[in-house]
Design an enzyme around this catalytic site. Sequence first.
Site, PDB file in Angstrom:
ATOM      1  CG  HIS A   7      -4.523  12.316  11.500  1.00 55.59           C
ATOM      2  ND1 HIS A   7      -5.392  14.175  10.457  1.00 55.59           N
ATOM      3  CD2 HIS A   7      -3.695  12.307  10.459  1.00 55.59           C
ATOM      4  CE1 HIS A   7      -4.227  14.021  10.047  1.00 55.59           C
ATOM      5  NE2 HIS A   7      -3.191  13.305  10.067  1.00 55.59           N
ATOM      6  CG  ASP A  10       1.378  16.116  11.244  1.00 54.46           C
ATOM      7  OD1 ASP A  10       1.576  15.026  11.592  1.00 54.46           O
ATOM      8  OD2 ASP A  10       0.566  16.516   9.685  1.00 54.46           O
ATOM      9  CG  ASP A  44      -1.815   1.009   1.592  1.00 57.11           C
ATOM     10  OD1 ASP A  44      -1.346   2.547   0.331  1.00 57.11           O
ATOM     11  OD2 ASP A  44      -2.898   0.633   1.993  1.00 57.11           O
TER      12      ASP A  44
END
Length: 772
Positions: A135, A172, A20
């Site tokens: 997140h 970030d 991935d």
Amino acid sequence: MGTALVYHEDMAMARLLWDDPECEIECPERLTTALERLRQRGLEQRCLRLEAREATEAELGLVHSPDYVAVVRGTQALDTTELRALSGQYDAVYFHPSTFHCARLAVGAVLQLVDAVLTGAAHNGLALVRPPGHHSQQAVANGFCVFNNVAIAAEHARRKYGLKRILIVDWDVHHGQGIQYIFEDDPGVLYFSWHRYEHGHFWPFLPESDAGMTGQGPGQGFTVNLPWNQVGMENADYVAAFLHVLLPLAFEFDPELVLISAGFDSAIGDPEGQMRATPECFHHLTQLLVPLAGGRVCTVLEGGYHLESLAESVCMTVRALLGDPALPLSGTMVPCWSALESIQRVRAAQAPHWTSLQLQDVAPMPRPRACSSEGRPPPTPGSPEYAGAAAAAAAEAAVALSSFLDRLRLHPQPPVRTAIVLTSTDDNLVLPPGVVQQERSAQGEEMEAWARPRVAMAQDVSLTVLGKVLTLVDGILDGQVSNGIAATPTSAAGDTLDMAIQRGLYLGAQRLLCLVVGQLDRPSDLADDGRILWLNIGSQKAEALSMFHISVPKLRATGSLLSCILGLVLPLAYGFKPDLVLVALGPSHGLEDTHAALLAAMLRGPSGGRILALVQESRPQLAEALARVLSGEAPPRLGPCSMTSLEDAQCLNHLRRQLAPRWKMLQVADSAAPPPSLGQSRLSRAQPEVHVRGGGTLATSSLCRPVMTRRRGNAGPEGPGAGGLRGHRETVVPRLRGSAGRVLPACQGAAELVDHLAVPSRRARGSAPGRL
Ligand code: Q9C
Ligand code: ZN
């Protein structure tokens, strides 16, 4: 006490078990490389090592639903096919049989860190964790994040220690939408995030990541989004964002704890961020946050996928936490147009909620202008153009990182952090660790030549002090001592400053910043040739006699001092890139010890820690307060008494408008400035540089004779609300704070004044502000 480093090697266990391309960057080497580099640099050894523990399910439950925790717990028993199928239900997530263990360690590590800092076992610290957290949402894994490490830590700090105000700084490069959702209606957590946004075209593609999202209900004003609409943001852009957005709000908020969602995908070389901040930038960003919350700063790893860049940036962050002097920022200190536009938009969106923004000009920006990459669609992944751009970015990063390493080698830590010159009367002073007394003094003919002509009354004590100061200046410019403090007899204050300036120039300093607070005359024979930036706080009026000779009147309130530091002194200092900062606290400087300490602490950044503070011998406590911060301690928290005087704000605005054409770090928004033409925004900030002694560089423009540039229209009304403020001289407006301890304007006059401002006060405001 010291800096805590929390880690557990098991957090390197989780890894991607299938192909991935989106997820493969979140790899175990992120942690192992960073930790290894901390060891190589001797930084791990200087920290208090804490072993991470697994968070309990009750702790996970502070943020996450029991059902979601059960789903993640269940992944321990799944085979690869099942793990892959479950991962596919989320956006950019992979599970591994060790994920539950790692994710609980990640949360537990942050809780250990917060406990260490809030119990006083450590001043500050870093948790090196995987998986990241920002997140992750109540019942959703997202963007490599499983549990929201920082959000859980904030909740924990409130429950266990009763904290009322926590600041989360998310540097970030992605928007921590998980943290935003968890606290969006909560005035007890101020959440600041900057992130690559590209007008909504970058992951996670959310309209609520834009600047207009400021929070919900009682949480309005406590979500602060700074979307970057272009890639390539540099050190100047990040520092400008801190000075003009984050820090004014953060000081007004007055947090009891600072949590940093420290993703280093905002650093140069990162494939996700595509930004250009160099590792030392993170030293500066961290150092700028240390004056908040009495230095209780907990740094938590989030993203960061370029292993070299990540490792160096982590080292720089730890060095800042340890109190080491920073490497001066590389690059031209000119924010780009797109950054200024973003900064302006978030300031406009937040102005209804924050007094510190209301009192500074919020000039409307002209229509968004084209920037270098704007208008063109970003290259599609897979296209030849994309591969070419990626290769070019990687090469640029490699060059920047190797030149960073060269600079690091050229600027080793001075053996002495802080040296202090004391007269005999100060003998009973307790010196903080890392501070030595300057005993050695220039001798004989050399001292006679430098010191004798300057001693006003030829007192022997003055002569002794001058000889020691001379040696101290030499030591700082030689790299033997990082910084110093000299307590002089009042009668010798001006002569000492004059001698320090002349000695600095004689030793080859190209640029000296002289910040004089109180009444000390500028030496009459000082050339105004751009080598000295003379900034006097406490003079009769606000005026810029030249771009290098600036006077600020005496500031009437603590808030005014803060606006002056963040809105004027630091932008000028960062733009000037001084080789040495001289801070002189002259007669009737009027600063409390805590204020002087804050000023000195914040001035450490621009010159890479090279500061000489000159104080009067009559106040040994002041010398001690300065010695503490210059040797790396956090300045004491200012507390909730901070206020801004409107008259001071107007003076500062007036100066900023006058100086902004030359000093680009002052620019927040300059509606009269011509926009860069297409493709010029990067070129225009690449001022020619000249190499100087010591391997530094210097913008040629600062060598030119200064020219006063006045913008047209300066004679008119001074901006929004100015007319309505006349006749309200000397009035101060108490800060507005969160409903968890928010103070509304107390006195009648102040409330009226807030109503006169162009932006409505929290009280006057009727409807909700800009929604999406
Ligand atoms: N090229 C953290 O940094 N992929 N998560 C975005 C855009 C997901 C990042 C794809 C990135 C998740 C903690
Ligand atoms: Zn990220």
